[in-house]
Write a protein that holds these residues in place. Structure first.
Motif, PDB file in Angstrom:
ATOM      1  N   LEU A 321       0.846  -1.184   0.000  1.00 44.63           N
ATOM      2  CA  LEU A 321       0.000   0.000   0.000  1.00 44.63           C
ATOM      3  C   LEU A 321       0.886   1.241   0.000  1.00 44.63           C
ATOM      4  N   PRO A 322       0.710   2.150  -0.965  1.00 45.52           N
ATOM      5  CA  PRO A 322       1.623   3.290  -1.075  1.00 45.52           C
ATOM      6  C   PRO A 322       1.749   4.121   0.196  1.00 45.52           C
ATOM      7  N   HIS A 323       0.660   4.338   0.908  1.00 46.62           N
ATOM      8  CA  HIS A 323       0.747   5.183   2.104  1.00 46.62           C
ATOM      9  C   HIS A 323       1.531   4.509   3.228  1.00 46.62           C
ATOM     10  N   VAL A 324       1.607   3.180   3.213  1.00 48.27           N
ATOM     11  CA  VAL A 324       2.436   2.456   4.180  1.00 48.27           C
ATOM     12  C   VAL A 324       3.875   2.401   3.681  1.00 48.27           C
ATOM     13  N   ARG A 325       4.015   1.957   2.445  1.00 48.79           N
ATOM     14  CA  ARG A 325       5.338   1.768   1.837  1.00 48.79           C
ATOM     15  C   ARG A 325       6.145   3.072   1.839  1.00 48.79           C
ATOM     16  N   ASP A 326       5.544   4.145   1.318  1.00 44.91           N
ATOM     17  CA  ASP A 326       6.287   5.398   1.180  1.00 44.91           C
ATOM     18  C   ASP A 326       6.659   5.983   2.540  1.00 44.91           C
ATOM     19  N   THR A 327       5.730   5.933   3.491  1.00 46.04           N
ATOM     20  CA  THR A 327       5.992   6.498   4.818  1.00 46.04           C
ATOM     21  C   THR A 327       7.111   5.742   5.525  1.00 46.04           C
ATOM     22  N   LEU A 328       6.987   4.415   5.593  1.00 43.56           N
ATOM     23  CA  LEU A 328       7.962   3.639   6.349  1.00 43.56           C
ATOM     24  C   LEU A 328       9.327   3.590   5.660  1.00 43.56           C
ATOM     25  N   LEU A 329       9.348   3.586   4.343  1.00 43.83           N
ATOM     26  CA  LEU A 329      10.643   3.523   3.639  1.00 43.83           C
ATOM     27  C   LEU A 329      11.378   4.862   3.691  1.00 43.83           C
ATOM     28  N   THR A 330      10.667   5.971   3.612  1.00 42.88           N
ATOM     29  CA  THR A 330      11.359   7.262   3.774  1.00 42.88           C
ATOM     30  C   THR A 330      11.803   7.444   5.223  1.00 42.88           C
ATOM     31  N   ASP A 331      11.001   6.965   6.173  1.00 40.66           N
ATOM     32  CA  ASP A 331      11.442   6.980   7.577  1.00 40.66           C
ATOM     33  C   ASP A 331      12.688   6.126   7.768  1.00 40.66           C
ATOM     34  N   LEU A 332      12.710   4.975   7.100  1.00 39.97           N
ATOM     35  CA  LEU A 332      13.868   4.078   7.218  1.00 39.97           C
ATOM     36  C   LEU A 332      15.130   4.764   6.685  1.00 39.97           C
ATOM     37  N   ALA A 333      15.017   5.399   5.534  1.00 41.16           N
ATOM     38  CA  ALA A 333      16.180   6.077   4.970  1.00 41.16           C
ATOM     39  C   ALA A 333      16.653   7.198   5.884  1.00 41.16           C
ATOM     40  N   GLY A 334      15.708   7.970   6.413  1.00 36.36           N
ATOM     41  CA  GLY A 334      16.085   9.058   7.320  1.00 36.36           C
ATOM     42  C   GLY A 334      16.718   8.553   8.597  1.00 36.36           C
ATOM     43  N   THR A 335      16.228   7.434   9.111  1.00 35.00           N
ATOM     44  CA  THR A 335      16.767   6.876  10.350  1.00 35.00           C
ATOM     45  C   THR A 335      18.171   6.313  10.136  1.00 35.00           C
ATOM     46  N   LEU A 336      18.393   5.622   9.026  1.00 34.80           N
ATOM     47  CA  LEU A 336      19.729   5.067   8.782  1.00 34.80           C
ATOM     48  C   LEU A 336      20.726   6.173   8.467  1.00 34.80           C
ATOM     49  N   ALA A 337      20.289   7.208   7.764  1.00 36.14           N
ATOM     50  CA  ALA A 337      21.184   8.348   7.538  1.00 36.14           C
ATOM     51  C   ALA A 337      21.583   8.973   8.868  1.00 36.14           C
ATOM     52  N   ARG A 338      20.633   9.099   9.773  1.00 40.56           N
ATOM     53  CA  ARG A 338      20.926   9.691  11.083  1.00 40.56           C
ATOM     54  C   ARG A 338      21.715   8.738  11.970  1.00 40.56           C
ATOM     55  N   THR A 339      21.555   7.430  11.777  1.00 38.81           N
ATOM     56  CA  THR A 339      22.367   6.464  12.515  1.00 38.81           C
ATOM     57  C   THR A 339      23.834   6.600  12.121  1.00 38.81           C
ATOM     58  N   CYS A 489      23.014  19.671   8.912  1.00 35.42           N
ATOM     59  CA  CYS A 489      23.159  18.266   9.317  1.00 35.42           C
ATOM     60  C   CYS A 489      22.782  17.324   8.179  1.00 35.42           C
ATOM     61  N   ALA A 490      21.735  17.681   7.428  1.00 31.99           N
ATOM     62  CA  ALA A 490      21.339  16.836   6.297  1.00 31.99           C
ATOM     63  C   ALA A 490      22.453  16.772   5.253  1.00 31.99           C
ATOM     64  N   GLU A 491      23.096  17.909   4.994  1.00 38.08           N
ATOM     65  CA  GLU A 491      24.219  17.922   4.054  1.00 38.08           C
ATOM     66  C   GLU A 491      25.365  17.056   4.570  1.00 38.08           C
ATOM     67  N   GLU A 492      25.684  17.182   5.867  1.00 35.12           N
ATOM     68  CA  GLU A 492      26.751  16.354   6.462  1.00 35.12           C
ATOM     69  C   GLU A 492      26.407  14.868   6.349  1.00 35.12           C
ATOM     70  N   ALA A 493      25.153  14.526   6.626  1.00 36.94           N
ATOM     71  CA  ALA A 493      24.729  13.127   6.563  1.00 36.94           C
ATOM     72  C   ALA A 493      24.823  12.598   5.136  1.00 36.94           C
ATOM     73  N   LEU A 494      24.397  13.405   4.159  1.00 35.30           N
ATOM     74  CA  LEU A 494      24.455  12.952   2.767  1.00 35.30           C
ATOM     75  C   LEU A 494      25.907  12.748   2.323  1.00 35.30           C
ATOM     76  N   HIS A 503      28.442  -0.158  -0.813  1.00 35.53           N
ATOM     77  CA  HIS A 503      27.318  -0.846  -0.162  1.00 35.53           C
ATOM     78  C   HIS A 503      26.020  -0.503  -0.891  1.00 35.53           C
ATOM     79  N   PRO A 504      25.473  -1.428  -1.674  1.00 35.89           N
ATOM     80  CA  PRO A 504      24.236  -1.118  -2.408  1.00 35.89           C
ATOM     81  C   PRO A 504      23.077  -0.740  -1.478  1.00 35.89           C
ATOM     82  N   GLU A 505      23.065  -1.325  -0.268  1.00 38.25           N
ATOM     83  CA  GLU A 505      21.987  -0.980   0.671  1.00 38.25           C
ATOM     84  C   GLU A 505      22.075   0.489   1.081  1.00 38.25           C
ATOM     85  N   ILE A 506      23.307   0.966   1.327  1.00 34.81           N
ATOM     86  CA  ILE A 506      23.473   2.364   1.759  1.00 34.81           C
ATOM     87  C   ILE A 506      23.278   3.306   0.575  1.00 34.81           C
TER      88      ILE A 506
END
Length: 590
Positions: A321-339, A489-494, A503-506
């Motif tokens: 479902l797009p509203h689940v997929r898009d929300t959780l996957l963008t959250d995942l990317a943001g969380t791993l970038a911040r990790t 911070c976003a620029e530093e993270a990127l 790493h294809p995952e990253i």
């Protein structure tokens, strides 16, 4: 900022984890001990007492408190796994390990700190720090608790001069032995206000009784986090002379006259007093990243299995479902970038001077960048789990309280973000504003260029409020300062993510992280000539593709979180959801 020590081919789990795998695994087992499991039958008071017992067990199992407090990778790991597996512990470990033991271990000599650290090391006394007050809140440079010196007894005397100077919120309500680090303004024998200093004190004796000159009033029910919050006031609390935590920056003679070693020491005095707050801010940021990862792990595993009947012959998975997929996957990317960003800050902090302005500002920025996103991520996971997300058994609901406590603890996120952003605006003011040319968001290099252009453009636009310190300008610059803190911070993270091209995952995380932020700020870029309409459309198209690619890497990424389904014990992770709830709700005992 860079990924120090990174070697091509390093496993993804090793990149995401900060510190020893063996210690992380030990913490998972200690913190998931069934002997300290929270049940629905426990009252709030019972949960508080259970948390103290769990803390003592943790100390017993992992060893010397001050050794952990001064080993930053170990300290951050304790915070991370407490947030994931034992949320009631977070307020206690913050005071015990970081603020009390950390201050005593780093701000005075071993002989003076010894008796206090000995009791903290085996948790025969519980540590806490007393800084915030009704009047000043977290702006502790304006605290009003006073300390004076009594030449006759060679002791310090702490007093609360008026009700708004009472210490508000420290967790000292449960009557157990306490070693506290107390902040107070030192008024020396010459009547000079020498600013905020720290003093060690035994707030409660071995039997839990409040010390002479101390009044403790426990506050009432607090639904978000289980804490024995209290209001504390002093009326002549006497503190030993060698309990002053001076960090060797000043001396006090037998008459109570304070002399700074030099002008540099005087300027560093306040930064020294709050140095462990800097560590604490990053520790809380780290544990919120951990809570966000755990939330996503549970929500994404659930969404990958949960079939959603849309029609008699159409039953897609919830993750489709797009509203689940898009929300959780963008959250995942943001969380791993911040990790990855947070791990780089943690690595740098381990060898930094905690009184240095750049160090303090870097952690203030990290707190603002990480913690607000973690709350948004945990909230999204809670909502996407729907009814499953309402129960503590599925973990995520309990993470919300930890997020709320951290965001306003050790300094409010927005206050710190605006202060750090204002410092950045001054520091970067000399850099030339990039030429406003249209970028191609399909090109990863151009995406980084857009991030850099946003940072420096905000710096330039903020300067109209930086010429004076008038209140109107100080208030007017706050929105720009907060935008700058986030953009920088976003620029530093990127930039950090670009260092993991093997790493294809990253790489997939990098693309979703960058495109999602560009999409969110598309109007900003359009109005400044950095994007055109075609570019804005390209962002949306490329983001959809990037999310599809990230989904392909989802199993490897979730495995790299090193979470154990059995230890988490969340029914939402089970293949057979009804059976998991049956097992959890089955009667126990005879």
């Amino acid at each position: 900022m860079n990924t120090r020590g990174y070697k091509t081919g390093t496993a993804l789990a090793d990149i995401l984890r900060h510190g020893s795998l063996e210690f992380h695994r030990q913490l998972q087992h200690v913190l998931s001990s069934p002997d300290y499991a929270v049940t629905e039958k426990m009252s709030q008071q019972q949960r508080r007492e259970n948390a103290y017992n769990h803390l003592r067990y943790l100390v017993k199992e992992i060893g010397s408190t001050h050794a952990v407090a001064t080993d930053l990778p170990a300290l951050f790991a304790v915070f991370d796994w407490s947030a994931v597996l034992a949320t009631d512990l977070i307020p206690l470990i913050s005071g015990h390990y970081n603020l009390a033991s950390g201050s005593l271990a780093t701000l005075t000599d071993a002989h003076s700190a010894g008796p206090y650290l000995e009791d903290l090391d085996d948790a025969s006394a519980i540590g806490v720090m007393l800084l915030t007050e009704f009047g000043c809140g977290s702006n502790i440079q304006f605290m009003q608790t006073t300390a004076t010196f009594d030449p006759a007894t060679q002791e310090f005397v702490l007093d609360t001069p008026h009700p708004r100077a009472r210490k508000f919120m420290p967790s000292v309500g449960i009557p157990v032995s306490r070693v506290c680090v107390v902040g107070a303004r030192y008024l020396d024998a010459n009547g000079v206000d020498q600013g905020v200093h720290l003093f060690a004190a035994r707030l409660r004796g071995a039997d839990g009784t409040a010390a002479p000159g101390v009044r403790i009033t426990q506050l009432d029910h607090q639904p978000l986090v289980i804490m024995d919050n209290s209001v504390i006031s002093f009326d002549g609390l006497r503190v030993k002379r060698n309990a002053w935590l001076s960090n060797n920056l000043a001396t006090i003679d037998d008459n109570g006259v304070l002399t700074w070693r030099d002008e540099s020491s005087r300027k560093r005095g306040f930064a020294s007093a709050i140095s462990q707050l800097t560590v604490g801010r990053l520790a809380l940021s780290s544990c919120l990243n951990a809570a966000a990862r755990s939330s996503l792990y549970i929500a994404l595993r659930y969404a990958s299995r949960r079939a959603v009947p849309l029609s008699p012959n159409q039953t897609p998975l919830m993750l489709d479902l797009p509203h689940v997929r898009d929300t959780l996957l963008t959250d995942l990317a943001g969380t791993l970038a911040r990790t990855i960003y947070g791990n780089a800050v943690k690595t740098t902090l381990a060898t930094s001077d905690l009184t240095d302005r750049d160090t303090v500002v870097s952690v203030m920025l990290a707190k603002h960048f990480i913690q607000l996103h973690a709350l948004a991520t945990v909230t999204d996971a809670r909502l996407k789990l729907a009814a499953q997300g309402m129960f503590s058994a599925n973990r995520v609901a309990d993470y919300l309280g930890v997020c709320h406590a951290a965001i306003t603890g050790e300094g409010d996120c927005y206050v710190l973000g605006s202060v750090a952003g204002r410092v950045l605006a001054k520091h970067l003011a000399g850099k030339p504003t990039p030429e406003h040319v249209v970028h191609d968001p399909a090109d990863p290099g151009d995406r980084l260029g857009l991030f850099q252009a946003r940072t420096l453009t905000i710096v330039s636009e903020a300067q109209r409020y930086m010429a004076t310190s008038d209140l109107a300008d100080r208030l007017a610059v706050i929105p720009d300062a907060l935008e700058l803190a986030e953009a920088y911070c976003a620029e530093e993270a990127l930039q950090l993510l670009h260092q993991y091209a093997d790493h294809p995952e990253i790489v997939a995380v990098r693309d979703v992280f960058a495109l999602h932020l560009l999409d969110q700020n598309a109007a900003w870029y359009l109005t400044r000539g950095l994007l055109d309409i075609a570019g804005a459309s390209t962002i949306k198209r490329e983001l959809r593709r990037a999310i599809d690619t990230l989904v392909e890497h989802l199993p490897a990424i979730l495995d790299a979180f090193e979470l154990d389904d059995e230890i988490l014990g969340a029914p939402a992770l089970a293949e057979d959801l009804p059976a998991a709830w049956d097992a959890r709700c089955a009667p126990t005992g005879g």
